[in-house]
Design a protein around this motif. Structure first.
Motif, short mmCIF file in Angstrom:
data_model
loop_
_atom_site.label_atom_id
_atom_site.label_comp_id
_atom_site.label_asym_id
_atom_site.label_seq_id
_atom_site.Cartn_x
_atom_site.Cartn_y
_atom_site.Cartn_z
N ALA A 1 3.88 14.48 -3.15
CA ALA A 1 4.76 14.07 -4.24
C ALA A 1 5.95 13.29 -3.69
CB ALA A 1 5.24 15.29 -5.03
N ALA A 2 6.51 12.46 -4.55
CA ALA A 2 7.65 11.64 -4.12
C ALA A 2 8.82 12.47 -3.62
CB ALA A 2 8.08 10.73 -5.27
N ILE A 3 8.97 13.69 -4.14
CA ILE A 3 10.11 14.53 -3.75
C ILE A 3 9.85 15.27 -2.44
CG2 ILE A 3 10.87 14.83 -6.13
CD1 ILE A 3 9.54 17.62 -6.06
N THR A 4 8.64 15.21 -1.91
CA THR A 4 8.34 15.93 -0.67
C THR A 4 9.01 15.25 0.51
OG1 THR A 4 6.17 16.50 -1.58
CG2 THR A 4 6.48 16.81 0.79
N PRO A 5 9.79 15.99 1.31
CA PRO A 5 10.43 15.39 2.48
C PRO A 5 9.39 14.85 3.47
CG PRO A 5 11.38 17.53 1.99
CD PRO A 5 10.16 17.41 1.15
N THR A 6 9.67 13.71 4.05
CA THR A 6 8.77 13.14 5.04
C THR A 6 8.99 13.82 6.40
OG1 THR A 6 10.37 11.41 5.55
CG2 THR A 6 8.69 10.92 3.87
N PRO A 7 7.99 13.80 7.29
CA PRO A 7 8.11 14.48 8.59
C PRO A 7 9.26 13.99 9.45
CG PRO A 7 5.82 13.95 8.13
CD PRO A 7 6.64 13.25 7.09
N GLY B 1 0.82 -1.21 0.00
CA GLY B 1 0.00 0.00 0.00
C GLY B 1 0.85 1.25 0.00
N GLN B 2 0.20 2.39 -0.23
CA GLN B 2 0.90 3.67 -0.22
C GLN B 2 1.19 4.09 1.21
OE1 GLN B 2 -1.24 7.40 -0.85
NE2 GLN B 2 0.21 7.91 -2.50
N PRO B 3 2.44 4.45 1.55
CA PRO B 3 2.73 4.90 2.90
C PRO B 3 1.91 6.13 3.28
CG PRO B 3 4.76 4.46 1.69
CD PRO B 3 3.65 4.42 0.69
N CYS B 4 1.50 6.17 4.55
CA CYS B 4 0.70 7.28 5.05
C CYS B 4 1.20 7.67 6.43
CB CYS B 4 -0.77 6.90 5.12
SG CYS B 4 -1.85 8.18 5.81
N LEU C 1 11.57 7.02 1.36
CA LEU C 1 10.54 6.19 0.75
C LEU C 1 10.92 5.73 -0.65
CD1 LEU C 1 7.35 8.15 1.88
CD2 LEU C 1 8.34 6.07 2.89
N SER C 2 12.18 5.89 -0.98
CA SER C 2 12.71 5.40 -2.27
C SER C 2 11.91 5.90 -3.46
CB SER C 2 12.75 3.87 -2.27
OG SER C 2 13.56 3.38 -1.22
N GLY C 3 11.56 7.17 -3.41
CA GLY C 3 10.89 7.79 -4.54
C GLY C 3 9.41 7.51 -4.66
#
Length: 302
Positions: free
Chosen positions: A272-278, A137-140, A283-285
């Motif tokens: 978006a894939a390029i958005t930094p995670t908190p 699934g998509q990470p959330c 997340l490997s793109g």
């Protein structure tokens, strides 16, 4: 002479009296029950059940079909599947019981159905941990706070979380015994919590059994709106069992178990894939989503 229903034949006063006498006899048979609450429940159940049979003029074949339906529900129920919870859910009985037992209190978060897929002994994760356990699934990213109705943080609240994977399966439906899509964590000293899960997706309740056949017979869909389960407990607070739902999901208005409440619909913001995670997770793109869920617990006993 009266009519039971507009489409029913007239029922004689003699027949009505006989039917009422039977109801009274059965109700009175519970008069000596030592437990007053049990007596009240069984007498009430008897009155309503007899009223249903009489009002609908239930046939013996229909009653036997109902018994066979319940027998099939019992046969398919095991430690991983609870067909009677499904039946309760699709009849709205679960939500009605929740409504009766979780009266609105100030600004407390609303409750909704428990569902048949909770299991004990989920693994504990730290704040910021991952409940997915390798499920697809998509990470959330999920974050929020737990507070009381007075706004004071609730530290150490136990937060149980569980959800289906992107294919609509909970881990108890997997062929192996792996644990995925479920965990628990505790809120910090400021009542805050966060974790990685999966962006919820819609899925059907199990519909290969008697409940599914019932839904098909009446033209109802088995689909559930996309959601993420929570159960939150804390000393001195009313236990909260709830979900959060995905804003924009077309199934919000037709959830098969009637669990959606407007206050529980949240914005799962796509990133978006390029958005930094908190938390700086790599997340490997992959794209991901994030959602905020601030929980307000009612006091215990209200």
């Amino acid at each position: 002479m009266t009519l039971a229903r507009d489409s029913s034949p007239a029922i004689s006063s003699q027949q009505q009296a006989a039917e009422q006498a039977l109801t009274d006899t059965v109700v009175n048979s519970f008069d000596n029950a030592p437990n007053e609450r049990l007596k009240q429940l069984l007498q009430g159940l008897t009155q309503h059940l007899h009223a249903f049979i009489r009002e609908e003029r239930l046939t013996e074949a229909e009653w036997n079909a109902a018994i066979e339906f319940l027998t099939q529900a019992g046969h398919i129920t095991d430690e991983k599947r609870q067909e009677f919870i499904l039946l309760s859910d699709v009849l709205g009985a679960s939500m009605q019981t929740i409504a009766v037992n979780n009266e609105a209190y100030e600004n407390a978060t609303e409750a909704t159905v428990f569902g048949p897929f909770f299991v004990d002994d989920a693994p504990q994760i730290p704040i910021g941990g991952d409940i997915a356990g390798g499920a697809p699934g998509q990470p959330c990213w999920v974050e929020g706070t737990v507070v009381g109705t007075n706004g004071a943080p609730v530290p150490g609240a136990r937060i149980e979380v569980w959800e289906a994977d992107e294919d609509g399966f909970y881990d108890v439906q997997y062929a192996d015994d792996r644990v995925a899509g479920r965990a628990f964590l505790y809120s910090d000293d400021n009542g805050r919590f966060s974790f990685w899960g999966l962006t919820p997706t819609p899925y059907p309740i199990p519909h290969d059994g008697p409940v599914g056949r019932m839904l098909a017979a009446v033209g109802r869909s088995p689909m559930r709106a996309s959601h993420l389960h929570f159960m939150i407990t804390a000393p001195g607070k009313r236990t909260l069992v709830t979900h959060i739902f995905v804003q924009g999901d077309p199934l919000l208005a037709s959830d098969s178990v009637f669990g959606v409440k407007e206050s529980l619909v949240k914005n799962f913001e796509q990133q978006a894939a390029i958005t930094p995670t908190p938390d700086g997770r790599d997340l490997s793109g992959a794209t991901w989503s994030c959602v905020r869920f601030d929980v307000v617990l009612a006091p215990e006993g209200v």
